[in-house]
Every structure is written in C-alpha cells, then in structure tokens.
Write a protein that holds these residues in place. Structure first.
Motif, short mmCIF file in Angstrom:
data_model
loop_
_atom_site.label_atom_id
_atom_site.label_comp_id
_atom_site.label_asym_id
_atom_site.label_seq_id
_atom_site.Cartn_x
_atom_site.Cartn_y
_atom_site.Cartn_z
N SER A 1 -14.21 -4.97 -0.72
CA SER A 1 -15.32 -4.21 -1.03
C SER A 1 -15.02 -2.80 -1.72
CB SER A 1 -16.22 -3.92 0.07
OG SER A 1 -17.25 -2.88 -0.26
N PRO A 2 -15.29 -2.58 -3.00
CA PRO A 2 -15.06 -1.38 -3.73
C PRO A 2 -15.27 -0.24 -2.93
CG PRO A 2 -16.34 -2.85 -5.24
CD PRO A 2 -16.46 -3.54 -3.70
N GLU A 3 -16.21 -0.18 -2.04
CA GLU A 3 -16.51 0.91 -1.14
C GLU A 3 -15.57 1.35 -0.01
OE1 GLU A 3 -18.76 -1.44 -1.80
OE2 GLU A 3 -19.88 -0.40 -3.29
N ASP A 4 -14.53 0.14 0.47
CA ASP A 4 -13.52 0.35 1.13
C ASP A 4 -12.63 1.59 0.84
OD1 ASP A 4 -14.87 -1.21 2.84
OD2 ASP A 4 -13.33 -2.88 2.77
N LYS A 5 -12.33 2.37 1.68
CA LYS A 5 -11.11 3.24 1.14
C LYS A 5 -9.67 2.76 0.91
CE LYS A 5 -13.09 7.51 3.56
NZ LYS A 5 -12.73 8.52 4.55
N PRO A 6 -9.24 3.10 -0.20
CA PRO A 6 -7.98 2.28 -0.43
C PRO A 6 -6.72 2.88 0.17
CG PRO A 6 -8.47 3.93 -2.20
CD PRO A 6 -9.55 4.02 -1.25
N LEU A 7 -5.59 1.93 0.13
CA LEU A 7 -4.38 2.48 0.49
C LEU A 7 -3.75 3.13 -0.89
CD1 LEU A 7 -2.63 -0.72 2.18
CD2 LEU A 7 -3.63 1.47 3.02
N LEU A 8 -3.43 4.33 -0.69
CA LEU A 8 -2.81 5.17 -1.81
C LEU A 8 -1.34 4.96 -2.00
CD1 LEU A 8 -3.22 7.06 -4.22
CD2 LEU A 8 -3.14 8.91 -2.87
N LEU A 9 -0.63 4.65 -2.99
CA LEU A 9 0.81 4.54 -2.93
C LEU A 9 1.25 5.48 -4.10
CD1 LEU A 9 1.41 0.66 -3.14
CD2 LEU A 9 1.44 2.24 -1.30
N ALA B 1 -1.13 -11.17 -6.68
CA ALA B 1 -0.53 -12.28 -7.05
C ALA B 1 -1.02 -13.21 -5.82
CB ALA B 1 0.92 -12.32 -7.43
N LEU B 2 -0.92 -12.18 -4.44
CA LEU B 2 -1.18 -13.07 -3.23
C LEU B 2 -2.69 -12.80 -2.90
CD1 LEU B 2 1.99 -11.79 -1.34
CD2 LEU B 2 1.42 -14.03 -2.13
N SER B 3 -3.38 -12.31 -3.66
CA SER B 3 -4.89 -12.07 -3.52
C SER B 3 -5.07 -11.36 -2.03
CB SER B 3 -5.86 -13.34 -3.33
OG SER B 3 -5.53 -13.77 -4.77
N LEU B 4 -4.48 -10.39 -1.78
CA LEU B 4 -4.38 -9.72 -0.27
C LEU B 4 -6.03 -9.13 -0.26
CD1 LEU B 4 -1.07 -8.07 0.03
CD2 LEU B 4 -1.80 -10.14 0.86
N PRO B 5 -6.68 -9.21 0.86
CA PRO B 5 -7.85 -8.39 1.11
C PRO B 5 -7.73 -7.01 1.45
CG PRO B 5 -7.07 -9.75 2.94
CD PRO B 5 -6.06 -10.03 2.15
N VAL B 6 -7.23 -6.36 0.31
CA VAL B 6 -7.04 -4.75 0.58
C VAL B 6 -7.23 -4.06 -0.66
CG1 VAL B 6 -4.78 -4.90 0.27
CG2 VAL B 6 -5.63 -3.05 1.77
N ASN B 7 -7.67 -2.87 -0.52
CA ASN B 7 -7.85 -1.98 -1.90
C ASN B 7 -6.56 -1.19 -2.08
OD1 ASN B 7 -10.38 -3.06 -2.48
ND2 ASN B 7 -11.33 -1.30 -1.85
N VAL B 8 -5.84 -1.23 -3.21
CA VAL B 8 -4.66 -0.59 -3.28
C VAL B 8 -4.62 0.27 -4.65
CG1 VAL B 8 -2.13 -0.64 -3.30
CG2 VAL B 8 -3.34 -2.43 -2.12
#
Length: 485
Positions: A277-285, A327-334
């Motif tokens: 979901s776009p509302e979820d806070k992302p992992l920041l790299l 590529a792996l379609s991970l369910p996370v926002n990065v």
C-alpha cells in the motif's frame, strides 16, 4: 593469393592450406566445418559429497542418475582421478556422454551440513554456491555455450553461485577477446521457482559489480543516473533525477561542498519501489555515490587510487537491491536516496577546516577532505527523513579503512541502534553467505566528533577508529532506526 589470405583469416591449419588450394572442391567442406563450430556445446555440473574414512565419495541424487545414464563411467573416472569430494575441488571430463560434451564433477564437502555457529554461516548453502560456481566457471572456460547445473538440494543457491561465477566485467575489452557467457539451466529438479529466484538475486549482485567496476570516466554522476534509469524503469520502479539547481534550491550544502571541486555536475537520485500500500512507510536506503574519491586537496597516494572509482559501491548496492525487490515482487515499499558526485582537487574544492551549516542547523567542519563520505551524506540523510518519514533507515557505504583492517573480507561491518534489526540482519547474512559483524555505536564516539570549541561536528573526529567515528557522525543526525553498513 587472395584465396590464401581468406583461409589465413579463418586460422586453418597449414597442412590444409595446400590441400584446399590443390583441390578447390573441398571449399564447401571447409564452410560446413566452420558452421558446425557455432553449434550449441552443452556441459553439466554435478556435485559429489566428501565421505569420511576409506569410502569413495558420494554423488548427489542427480549425479547418481547421470552415472546410471553413462553405465557407471562417471564413477570409474572419479576413482581413477582420485576426486575426494573436498569443497570446490574436482575435474572436468570430456566425451563421456553424447549429449553433454563436458562434465564438471565438483566437491560439495560433507553431506547434511547446516548452520555452523562458530563460522556464523549456513555451510550447506554456502558450499553449494561454491561448488556450482567452480563448476560453471570451469565449463565456461571449456567453451560450453549451455551449462546445466545440478541443484545439489539447494537450487536457489546453485543458481546464485553459478551466475555470479560466470560473470566478468569486460565492457572495455575487444569483443573477440571477451569471455563468452554461457546460458545457465537447472538440471533434474522440479524447483524452477527457487532456481529463478537465485538467478534474480545473482543478476542484481552482478549489476552492482558492473557499476562499481566501471572506470570513473565512464561512470560519472550523470552516467550512473542513466544506468539507474536503464536498470530500474523497465521493472516499474520510479526514478527521479535531481540536478544542480534542485540541490541548491533545497540547500543540500554539505553535498554541494564536496561536489563543487569537480567539473562533473552532481546528481541526486530518488528511487521508489512500491510493493504494498502506498500509505505504508517505506524502508529508506541511502547509498554513498562518490563516483571517484581522489581525496580532494588531501590527495590520496597514487598507488591504488584507481580503486576509489568504487567509492560509489554503496549507491550501486542500493540500485541493485531495489531492482531485486522489484524482480522478486517483494511486498514492501523501498525508497532509495543516492547523492552522486566526485571528490576532486581544484580551485573550487573544499579546503581543510571549511565549515558548512547543515539542514538541521548544526555546523560540520571538514577537517579532512579525504573523509568526504560523511560530508556528502549528511544533508541528504536529513532531507530523506523529513521527506519520506521512513520506518527504518539503512545507509550503505564504504566507510573507510577501519572495517577493512578489522574484518578484512570476512564480513561487512554493521552499526545499528536496534537490537531486533541487528538480529534479523545477522540472520540474513548467515543464510546469504554475506556475513555481518556488529561494531559499536557508542556515545564514546559521539563525544570524539562533537567535542570541538568552534563548531558542532568534525568529519574526522579524534582517534584511530575511523569507521566508528564516521558512523557516529551520521548517527548524530538520526532519531529513528538506523543501520550503517
């Protein structure tokens, strides 16, 4: 004489020159001979386990099936050549099977090994990576165009090891002198999904290797930005390229302070992958992207300076990580934030002792322009926190010689203020084979970088623990979960 030159370009044996010139009808035979050399050449990698005592080494399940196919010839060859199954040791046999011209039999070590607490690594997975890599590379050098790899019970790790082993950086070599990259296939295993995951992971790691190995004149900040667009946009990842005007408008002064010493314009990349979901806070790299670090006015020693083209390895890892996630379609926002510039000596270069005001109002003195990494990262780190409000920050960089001297190539140094995150990260390193080791992020080091009468922070601090001091400087600007690698 024209026909003689033609055959010399084909590198035909001398004894055949006279035969061809004497009997021109043989010309068609020559053409058929050369066309047949372009056909597929298949090879196969098979694993063999080491066994205690005087017992012979044991082939994997797939290896035993292949041995039955050759009526026991493979077992006889293993005995004759004294293959023991020791990890990474083996031989290549030719013309044993009509379908596979070359067979690489490689040792995997002992069977049923798992996590080694003393070594802090899953040896079963890592052994398969090593064996598959050695076998695939051997068949590549044997000119195989297709390499089939035994899963050795770990198809994902076999794919990863094989794909990384056959990769070479050869963009600057003549095409005819480049090492050919064979096509990899899984042999005798239904777990194609795991094999595909391994290939995706290896492809991402090879992308980071290619970006880091490219010479600095071919991987400028602008060139890196274009390479990131080419690698990420086809995967559905959003890439924003921020130019000099934008960087000046948002007052990323610490970044500009280093960048202005080079004639190459700086670039800030903002990369976003949305897997949930776009509302979820992302992992920041955050990735340090100094595409060449000469040391600025504190010029480094010329010997080995060429290796500092890879001072942007952190930026390369961020791009590769986000590509793998897509590529792996991970369910996370990065989200990735990558400041790109060069650290060069010039009349515009930052001088030892110069002081810059950061976005949070603190002042940072650049007492050693050679340690430009923390200066480049300071304002982008502050900007990224305010803009994206992430739930976790991971900074990836080449922090200095402290980690190299302490750990060598055995592990990556990690600084973190979260025990739970450290446990997860350590577990991931044990499984992936890229071990990590936690280094201190104590207040002791904060005092060494802040105890100054004329400014708030210095970029080198006091004492020899260079990597710990660099981590302390960046941690000074962070109020939420942080990992520095």
């Amino acid at each position: 004489m024209e026909s003689m030159r033609f055959f010399r370009t084909l590198k035909y044996p001398i004894r055949r020159y006279h035969q061809i010139l004497r009997y021109p009808k043989n010309l068609s035979v020559v053409k058929r001979f050369f066309s047949s050399e372009k056909k597929r050449v298949k090879g196969i990698v098979l694993g063999v386990y080491q066994v205690d005592g005087d017992k012979p080494p044991k082939l994997t399940v797939s290896g035993e099936k292949f041995d039955d196919r050759t009526s026991g010839k493979l077992t006889d060859l293993i005995k004759e050549t004294h293959i023991t199954g020791a990890l990474g040791k083996g031989k290549v046999f030719n013309n044993v099977d009509p379908e596979y011209r070359s067979i690489a039999v490689i040792g995997i070590g002992y069977e049923n090994v798992g996590f080694n607490e003393m070594e802090d690594i899953d040896e079963g997975m890592e052994n398969v990576r090593v064996a598959a890599g050695v076998g695939a590379r051997s068949l590549q050098m044997a000119c195989c165009t297709e390499v089939y790899v035994d899963s050795m019970e770990y198809p994902e790790q076999a794919a990863e090891g094989a794909a990384m082993a056959i990769w070479r950086y050869h963009e600057n070599k003549m095409k005819k002198k480049r090492t050919k990259t064979p096509k990899l296939e899984l042999y005798d295993s239904p777990d194609v999904d795991a094999w595909t995951r391994g290939l995706f992971k290896a492809e991402a790691q090879n992308l980071a290797r290619r970006l880091s190995d490219t010479p600095a004149n071919q991987m400028t900040p602008t060139s890196f930005a274009q390479a990131a667009v080419d690698a990420l946009c086809p995967c559905g990842v959003t890439v924003e390229i921020r130019s000099m005007d934008w960087i000046e408008h948002y007052h990323l002064n610490s970044f500009l302070m280093v960048a202005k010493g080079s004639c190459e314009p700086p670039v800030l990349l903002e990369v976003s992958y949305c897997g949930t979901s776009p509302e979820d806070k992302p992992l920041l790299l955050l990735g340090k992207g100094i595409t060449f670090n000469s040391g600025g006015l504190c010029l480094r020693d010329a010997r080995g300076m060429d290796e500092y083209r890879a001072a942007m390895a952190g930026a390369a890892v961020v791009v590769a990580t986000i590509r793998a996630a897509a590529a792996l379609s991970l369910p996370v926002n990065v989200t990735g934030v990558i400041p790109l510039c060069e650290n060069m000596p010039s009349g515009m270069a930052v001088k030892p002792g110069d002081v810059v005001k950061l976005l949070n109002g603190k002042t940072l003195a650049v007492r050693d322009p050679d340690k430009a990494g923390v200066v480049v990262m300071a304002d982008p780190l502050l900007y990224a926190q305010v803009t994206y409000k992430p739930r976790l920050i991971v900074d990836i960089a080449t922090l200095g010689l402290g980690v190299v001297k302490g750990l060598g190539g055995s592990a990556a140094g990690v600084f973190t203020n979260s025990n739970s995150v450290w446990k997860s990260l350590r577990k991931a390193g044990q499984i992936s084979g890229d071990r990590m080791w936690r280094l201190p992020l104590w207040n002791y080091f904060k005092h060494l970088v802040t105890d100054n009468p004329g400014f708030d922070l210095s970029n080198n601090g006091k004492g020899p623990a260079s990597s710990c001091l660099a981590a302390a400087i960046l941690h000074f600007h962070v109020l939420i979960g942080l990992i520095l690698i």
